[in-house]
Design an enzyme around this catalytic site. Structure first.
Site, PDB file in Angstrom:
ATOM      1  N   ASP A 174       0.866  -1.163   0.000  1.00  0.00           N
ATOM      2  CA  ASP A 174       0.000   0.000   0.000  1.00  0.00           C
ATOM      3  C   ASP A 174       0.916   1.229   0.000  1.00  0.00           C
ATOM      4  O   ASP A 174       2.108   1.102   0.318  1.00  0.00           O
ATOM      5  CB  ASP A 174      -0.878  -0.048   1.258  1.00  0.00           C
ATOM      6  CG  ASP A 174      -1.738   1.182   1.406  1.00  0.00           C
ATOM      7  OD1 ASP A 174      -2.258   1.676   0.380  1.00  0.00           O
ATOM      8  OD2 ASP A 174      -1.896   1.648   2.556  1.00  0.00           O
ATOM      9  N   ASP A 233      -0.002   5.077   1.051  1.00  0.00           N
ATOM     10  CA  ASP A 233      -0.193   5.964   2.209  1.00  0.00           C
ATOM     11  C   ASP A 233      -0.289   5.159   3.503  1.00  0.00           C
ATOM     12  O   ASP A 233      -1.132   4.270   3.632  1.00  0.00           O
ATOM     13  CB  ASP A 233      -1.449   6.814   2.012  1.00  0.00           C
ATOM     14  CG  ASP A 233      -1.380   7.649   0.747  1.00  0.00           C
ATOM     15  OD1 ASP A 233      -0.472   8.495   0.648  1.00  0.00           O
ATOM     16  OD2 ASP A 233      -2.210   7.446  -0.158  1.00  0.00           O
TER      17      ASP A 233
HETATM   18 MG    MG Z   1      -2.916   3.006   3.706  1.00  0.00          MG
END
Ligand code: MG
Ligand code: ZN
Length: 169
Positions: A8, A10
């Site tokens: 992922d 962020d």
């Molecule tokens: Mg995230």
């Protein structure tokens, strides 16, 4: 077939400040370079899978996202890290698309494009929806970056650097 570490963005690569779209707001987590270099040295592809509903919500544009992505990849190349692919979902939740995590569309696309062996691959995320999306395509090696370990996840660690101890071959 190839093996990959799916990441992922962020909350994993950079500090999640909610809808990060500008270079000046993009802050790499401490330890992320070391971790990515470690995975790369073990022969893993590095593939980012990121929900970017800020595009669908009109907070920033597709072009803003691509510009930031280019900068991120360039910055990582300078420290000898090659990101093999970045998949993003630009849709707002109400679009009910097939790519927004916890759905697995981005993973399916990557697996086809790179001929990925899911059983030899890993997912690192900071939300249960990241774990669910990976599990949807049969990736059982899931690592949640979180203080609290929620159900159905293989490993939970506090820091990205801790993942080095889990991914050893
Ligand atoms: Mg995230
Ligand atoms: Zn989508």
């Amino acid at each position: 077939m190839q093996k990959a570490v799916f990441l992922d963005r962020d909350g994993v690569i950079n500090v999640d400040k909610a809808y990060v779209s500008k270079i000046e707001d993009f802050e790499f987590y401490e330890g992320v370079f070391e971790a990515l270099r470690h995975f790369q040295s073990l022969g893993y592809l590095l593939i980012i899978v990121t929900n970017q509903s800020g595009i669908g919500r009109g907070y920033y544009s597709e072009e803003d996202f691509q510009k930031l992505t280019e900068w991120m990849k360039e910055t990582l190349l300078h420290v000898k890290i090659n990101i093999d692919a970045v998949y993003h979902c630009p849709h707002a939740p109400e679009a009910n698309c097939a790519c927004r995590k916890p759905k697995s569309g981005m993973f399916e696309e990557a697996i086809r494009a790179f001929d990925i062996d899911v059983k030899a691959s890993w997912m690192i995320g900071d939300k249960p929806s990241d774990m669910e999306a990976a599990q949807g395509v049969g990736i059982d090696n899931t690592i949640l970056l979180s203080q609290t370990c929620e159900g159905g996840v293989k490993y939970c660690v506090n820091l990205i650097l801790d993942t080095i101890n889990l991914i050893q071959h």
